[in-house]
Design a protein around this motif. Structure first.
Motif, short mmCIF file in Angstrom:
data_model
loop_
_atom_site.label_atom_id
_atom_site.label_comp_id
_atom_site.label_asym_id
_atom_site.label_seq_id
_atom_site.Cartn_x
_atom_site.Cartn_y
_atom_site.Cartn_z
N SER A 14 0.82 -1.22 0.00
CA SER A 14 0.00 0.00 0.00
C SER A 14 0.85 1.26 0.00
O SER A 14 0.31 2.35 0.16
CB SER A 14 -0.91 0.02 1.24
OG SER A 14 -1.65 -1.17 1.36
N MET A 15 2.15 1.15 -0.21
CA MET A 15 3.01 2.32 -0.05
C MET A 15 2.65 3.46 -0.98
O MET A 15 2.93 4.62 -0.71
CB MET A 15 4.49 1.97 -0.24
CG MET A 15 5.40 3.08 0.26
SD MET A 15 7.03 3.10 -0.56
CE MET A 15 6.67 4.09 -2.03
N GLN A 16 2.02 3.13 -2.11
CA GLN A 16 1.60 4.22 -2.98
C GLN A 16 0.08 4.30 -3.06
O GLN A 16 -0.48 4.82 -4.02
CB GLN A 16 2.26 4.09 -4.36
CG GLN A 16 3.78 4.32 -4.25
CD GLN A 16 4.44 4.57 -5.57
OE1 GLN A 16 4.19 3.86 -6.54
NE2 GLN A 16 5.31 5.58 -5.65
N ASN A 17 -0.59 3.82 -2.03
CA ASN A 17 -2.04 4.01 -1.89
C ASN A 17 -2.23 5.33 -1.14
O ASN A 17 -2.43 5.37 0.07
CB ASN A 17 -2.65 2.85 -1.12
CG ASN A 17 -4.16 2.93 -1.08
OD1 ASN A 17 -4.74 4.01 -1.28
ND2 ASN A 17 -4.82 1.80 -0.81
N PHE A 18 -2.14 6.42 -1.91
CA PHE A 18 -2.06 7.74 -1.29
C PHE A 18 -3.37 8.13 -0.61
O PHE A 18 -3.37 8.87 0.36
CB PHE A 18 -1.64 8.77 -2.34
CG PHE A 18 -0.36 8.41 -3.05
CD1 PHE A 18 0.80 8.14 -2.32
CD2 PHE A 18 -0.29 8.32 -4.43
CE1 PHE A 18 1.99 7.80 -2.96
CE2 PHE A 18 0.89 7.99 -5.08
CZ PHE A 18 2.03 7.72 -4.35
N VAL A 19 -4.48 7.63 -1.13
CA VAL A 19 -5.78 7.88 -0.49
C VAL A 19 -5.77 7.30 0.92
O VAL A 19 -6.18 7.95 1.89
CB VAL A 19 -6.92 7.24 -1.33
CG1 VAL A 19 -8.25 7.35 -0.60
CG2 VAL A 19 -7.00 7.89 -2.72
N LEU A 20 -5.27 6.08 1.05
CA LEU A 20 -5.21 5.42 2.36
C LEU A 20 -4.23 6.12 3.29
O LEU A 20 -4.53 6.33 4.48
CB LEU A 20 -4.81 3.95 2.16
CG LEU A 20 -4.64 3.12 3.44
CD1 LEU A 20 -5.96 3.01 4.19
CD2 LEU A 20 -4.12 1.72 3.10
N ILE A 21 -3.08 6.49 2.76
CA ILE A 21 -2.07 7.14 3.60
C ILE A 21 -2.61 8.44 4.18
O ILE A 21 -2.49 8.71 5.38
CB ILE A 21 -0.79 7.42 2.78
CG1 ILE A 21 -0.10 6.09 2.43
CG2 ILE A 21 0.17 8.33 3.54
CD1 ILE A 21 1.06 6.24 1.45
#
Lengths: 263, 263, 263, 263
Positions: free
Chosen positions: B118-125
């Motif tokens: 998920s490191m580039q799941n920016f919505v989640l971050i």
């Protein structure tokens, strides 16, 4: 399977180079990327010896990516490092690029290095092994551990048991470091073989600031030593200037890992 | 450029999670890959706490490569680890896979993990950052250091300064280790950012025997901590059995790095 | 094992999106990286349709490495591409970044794209599959073929058989190309699965000059199609300008592979 | 910078080997991985010539990862392929592993191959170039395009302009293919240099089923040729059996790319 290189049980091999015993404790090999002149070598030899290094490295024949880069002093470089090595009783480690360089090396150095670019030059490896000198075999940037051990097997099959393996980084995808230093791979390598395994964080990372912490890490992890690029004036180095450390930093590094000699 | 994540001068950030202060000394987070049942969690929590860990990890929502693998206990897992965490006053670190898991996590855990996948799941971050909880952001297997720092920037821009970065191995070419543990990359990351940087040698290598030496190496190199998979009976683990260590090995590891609590 | 994605015998799946039949012949999807405004989309739609494309791509929600880069027009972008798509009867392919974007997409586009950064966002994949729309699943930069197929399995298990796989480059070590285009991997993927496999040379290489030869190569090798970034004025593109081709080059490319419509 | 290898403007170099002109049209080099015996070579030579190949490959000195694998017939292999080559007037391409093999090769073959493992054996490259024979230089598995071109420069600097470059796969992370075939890299290489660029999909993929589609792809993309492993009975091959194709498959492949000679 690499029958000779493979570890069976708990045995480990100690490789002797002069008084140095690689495979017992943590052995430090230090010196410049390239041999440049006598003053440089004399200064480095005194400095690294005083700081606790037991072997002196220096490149005479340099396998440079570009034909327009400094290619090393050649035979004269071997003679230069040999003189300094004898004067200070610290054995020299020098890389061979081709079989015709082996006779001169055999008479003048304590250990022959097979560089990363030559890791699968099996003709050279076997010939170097036949000199009877200990061999320092560097892992190539795309080599699996099995491939490293098969390459070592080419040396061992010549009846020369004195082979030391060296992790110096595999090809990575982030140019923040020159290569990707595979510490876990080096540790795994020690599980697979009885041969000593050392590291070369200078070539692995190409960054002066990372050398000391990675040497400390390698010692803490239980590896057998490190090869470190040291230059009296790194900024004036004719090869790999950005990854060499100076003699002060080297002395501090040796103190950090508890290898500075008693005063 | 990542303005908020970037180091300017010597400043470093300390991230507090309960009484733990990540960025001061060497912080150890321990626990099982997956939360399985109360007995398992109770046993692990007691054991790792006694050995000196200050944070308890455990996966409730598991991002498994195969849909046929155990997917974690879900919400019930969060409740399980929360109960144990409160009983022993050790904050829990749990991974979120989607934004709808955040409210339950925000009420029950001390730190939210964003996994490598998920490191580039920016919505989640960004959503995780808005909970106000500290974030543990793992490097993806193909992520450059710049990409890690840009991902952290998505969290920092939400006004949450408490982000810890974690190296857990990049994709390598030799299956001797599950991934290629990039220790030099983690050290370089610390030069680029003021945020704490820890390591996860369990996922990085997938090999039990390499965990302790790599944690020792990371501590010696000056990193900020480690996340370690510990299971009461690794062989019975429902996830990643080959990389978990048991409580005895964990206690020895903590002694090796000088973090075992005084008797 | 991925039971649903796995090829058994010679069967192949054809995925229908409007009148397009992916898996029969060579299907071309074209359009800009990011939807910017109506004029841009109208110009591109007319142009690519005239040249023989059968599906229109355009990004509304952009997963940008940096939070400071243009993030796409969001919902308004979906409405924009939907209007153009309906006017010209060419179905739209738009990427979803989170589950809450799915309802709007489900009403307005012909196919939902799961991007490389989301390839292991299994929550998103399953939710996208449940919309009933065909799914375009891109391979992540560090994903093995098995991992791609397991990710597809998460969609297939929802009862949606319409999944198309897309090779868009894996992480390489030479920045001469943005990623390393894995044509052999795409061909091997087709041997492992009955699902159609297409390529995205724009993202794989990041170099305008390589798009046409790689599309020609992919068609000659027997793959199922290509997704190509086309922009009316690539130099003014708000995203990935260096890899988009203009409408003239696109028309020539379609002629080169024999897909230009008869005059 | 590699001044001699670098492309300036539109110039391209055609390398002549006997009647073959590499750099004009699409040139096919075919033959077994290893020379085994006269019947094998005679059968292969007749077969590949009849199918349209213009150069005959065969390994006499084999750089095998393991010292326990078949190492080739050595000098006798050179004599064997030379006899067949003369009888059928098809020039031979044979790899050299060390400088002392060059004199025999210079008298008996049409082109000297520098293998991937030797790509940075600059001593060997320069010596091979000094024979005056055309050189086939294979890209190493971790070599950037710049490194390939610098290696070529070592040959060009000897005054030998006849160098052909060959993509044969870089180290990848998915063992579905032996290496990762970098078609985009080969195309980019042609933009950087005036030298011909060919491909070796046999070594790049290690999978028989992928050879024909990748050769078709390379021809469609505009590369200069392919080197293909062909064996009368692949299953009995003493080296790399799983990647060789038989004479029937080779003839079909040549027909597929339009190179089968007229009846």
């Amino acid at each position: 399977m690499y029958e000779l290189a493979r570890r069976k049980g708990d045995e480990t091999t100690v490789v002797e180079v002069g008084d140095a015993r690689i495979g017992e404790g943590f052995t430090v090999i230090a010196g410049p990327c390239a041999i440049e002149d006598e003053l440089q070598m004399e200064t480095v030899a005194r400095g690294v010896l005083a700081a606790g290094a037991v072997l002196l490295r220096g490149g005479a024949y340099k396998p440079r990516t570009s034909p327009y880069s400094f290619q090393g002093l050649g035979d004269r470089g071997v003679e230069l490092i040999a003189a300094v090595s004898r004067r200070h009783a610290i054995p020299a480690v020098v890389e061979a690029l081709s079989t015709d360089q082996l006779p001169l090396l055999a008479q003048n150095v304590g250990m022959i290095q097979i560089g990363a670019r030559s890791m699968q030059n099996f003709v050279l490896i076997a010939a170097a092994a036949r000199t009877g000198l200990p061999i320092l075999l560097k892992r190539g940037p795309a080599a699996t551990l099995d491939e490293v051990l098969y390459a070592a097997e080419y040396a061992l099959l010549e009846g020369n048991p004195n082979v030391v393996l060296c992790e110096r980084g595999v090809r990575g995808f982030d140019d923040q470091t020159r290569n990707l230093f595979d510490l876990a791979g080096a540790l795994r390598l020690k599980e697979l073989t009885h041969l000593p395994v050392i590291v070369d964080p200078s070539h692995a990372t190409g960054r002066r600031s990372l050398i000391a912490p990675l040497v400390a890490a390698s010692a803490a992890a239980g590896l057998d030593g490190a090869m470190i690029e040291v230059h009296p004036e790194p900024a004036r180095s004719r090869s790999d200037a950005e990854q060499a450390i100076d003699l002060n930093d080297f002395a501090q590094l040796m103190a950090r890992i508890g290898l500075a000699p008693p005063l």
